[in-house]
Scaffold this active site. Sequence first.
Site, PDB file in Angstrom:
ATOM      1  N   HIS A   1       0.814  -1.208   0.000  1.00 48.07           N
ATOM      2  CA  HIS A   1       0.000   0.000   0.000  1.00 48.07           C
ATOM      3  C   HIS A   1       0.851   1.263   0.000  1.00 48.07           C
ATOM      4  O   HIS A   1       0.342   2.378  -0.178  1.00 48.07           O
ATOM      5  CB  HIS A   1      -0.919   0.001   1.226  1.00 48.07           C
ATOM      6  CG  HIS A   1      -2.188   0.776   1.028  1.00 48.07           C
ATOM      7  ND1 HIS A   1      -2.353   1.703   0.019  1.00 48.07           N
ATOM      8  CD2 HIS A   1      -3.364   0.778   1.709  1.00 48.07           C
ATOM      9  CE1 HIS A   1      -3.553   2.235   0.092  1.00 48.07           C
ATOM     10  NE2 HIS A   1      -4.195   1.688   1.110  1.00 48.07           N
TER      11      HIS A   1
ATOM     12  N   ASP B   1      -2.495   1.680  -4.402  1.00 47.84           N
ATOM     13  CA  ASP B   1      -3.742   1.925  -3.686  1.00 47.84           C
ATOM     14  C   ASP B   1      -4.769   0.849  -4.019  1.00 47.84           C
ATOM     15  O   ASP B   1      -4.620   0.104  -5.004  1.00 47.84           O
ATOM     16  CB  ASP B   1      -4.312   3.302  -4.047  1.00 47.84           C
ATOM     17  CG  ASP B   1      -3.442   4.442  -3.521  1.00 47.84           C
ATOM     18  OD1 ASP B   1      -2.741   4.220  -2.500  1.00 47.84           O
ATOM     19  OD2 ASP B   1      -3.441   5.521  -4.143  1.00 47.84           O
TER      20      ASP B   1
END
Length: 615
Positions: free
Chosen positions: A585, A589
């Site tokens: 992450h 995303d």
Amino acid sequence: MAVSVTLPALGESVSEGTVTRWLKAEGEHVEADEPLLEVSTDKVDTEIPAPASGTLSAIKVAEDETVEVGAELALIDDGSGGGAAAPAAEPAQQEAPAQQAPPAPQAEPAPQQAAPQQPAQPEPAAQAAPSGGGAEGTDVVLPALGESVSEGTVTRWLKQVGDTVEADEPLLEVSTDKVDTEIPAPSAGTLLEIVVGEDETAEVGAKLAVIGSGEAAPQAPAQPAPAQPEQPPREAAPAEAPAPAQPAQQAPPQAAPQQPAPAQAAPQPAPQQPAPQQAAPQEPAAPRPEPTPTAPAQPTTPRAGGAEFDGAYVTPLVRKLAAEHGVNLSEVKGTGVGGRIRKQDVVAAAEAAKAARPQAPAAPAARTTTPAEPSPLRGQTVKMPRIRKLIAENMMKALHSQAQLSTVVEVDVTRIMKLRARAKEAFVAREGVKLSPMPFFVQAAAEALKAHPAINAKINDDGTITYHDVENIGIAVDSEKGLMVPVIKEAGNLNLAGIARKTAELAKKVREGGLGPDDMSGGTFTISNTGSRGALFDTIIVNHPQVAELGIGATVRRPVVVDHPELGETIAIRDMVYLTLSYDHQLVDGADAARYLADVKARLEAGEFEGELGL
């Protein structure tokens, strides 16, 4: 005299090692160069040979203890008292009291000891040959074993000095921090010289050995021509082989009258010192063929493993693996050099025995399932294997250096399964490999990576991001050694047939243990077929330093609501699979992951592969 056994250098970055297993116990006899113990480091598992023959008088480091390079591991009593040469010289003086002066008997037995050594070709003679360095011939060098591999450690020589070798025949085994491999002979001939010994580390391109025409190795001890009639007496082979015996070559006529007398000393087999004296009296007795049948002495060569196996030399690691699987080594056919049994042979024998075992209980027809057999590891505490430690370190590094999470989608692969069923027979005939569902997933994943560069990238230590311009896709494979990830290079430029052939090639290397460092390096993205054992999906850990990994679940046929163009919404039996994308992450995303999976899903559900399948 006590000979110290120390931990040798096992690589420039290796400072310590752990004793994993002693192959000999205190009080046992060992031969020079016989495997004495097993040592494990963070890069390699290897055997430490005995530096001398004798009795293992003391073990200084116990199993599972870790010591630094150079530390004393054990002591070997070679039985020589004050020195190695003195005991050999004293019996010669006692057996030849009729000589004119004490120095003369020391010079006269020398040619008698050196003469029988030539035909017997024992191990000490082979080790002495390299001392005549500068042998002319073809150099054997350490080849490049991967783009990031700069050195390797010689773990075992498969041939000795004086042995005949064929071109491309495995010559030695080398271990690096990425792979264990065999180095083949560059040409046919005789191994004249070994430059780098076992457990020594050399850089890529370094000279390891010399292969010549086959005449140079035995030239030094071949000067005494009368040595040929003495080929039968092999007991004299382990005797010391002092090379400076040539100045006394004219002394044997003076020693000849004494040789019938020492013949009475032959019934003394217990001490090893009379061995040179036996060789001397047998020199005039060469015309008698009756007393020469010493061939039964050959099986007396000690072996590192158990005495129950009378085949070729088997490493303790292979013996341990055979014991764990219940494999009888006497029934295993070795595929290694000279019939040597390798780990792959033991695994194959165990699998064959396991496949044959379920055929016996055919009586209970009512019961179709049988309970799993209990593992022999139940209730045991064992040392973690090196490959398992490396996997553990990589997994922890990935979790601690990345912010990982997973996204899952469901894909209807009914069309792909039907295309595969129609094309698989023609595909095998045309391409030479089976058509599994895997190439379809690899091609769809590779195509989508080109449109989503953040999925095919890495975060550098300096805070920059590298977006790869090539799709090198690793395939996670469960193997006997542990999790292996061979890489399909430039998968984005391959068609279905190319991906299928490369996948089959890498899978074969995994099964047979032939993966090289280049096969395991350079990956930019990984696919893990977690459904091969029936799992619906898995939250996989990303293969660091990559930023994403795709997991393929099991394909399951089940009722699904579909929108038919004529029937509208209806229920149909479809082939369904879950795809999981785990990602870092820090760079990727959730929306990026969802868009990438949507493109893969659309490509698979469309199933437009007819052109590549010839349909």
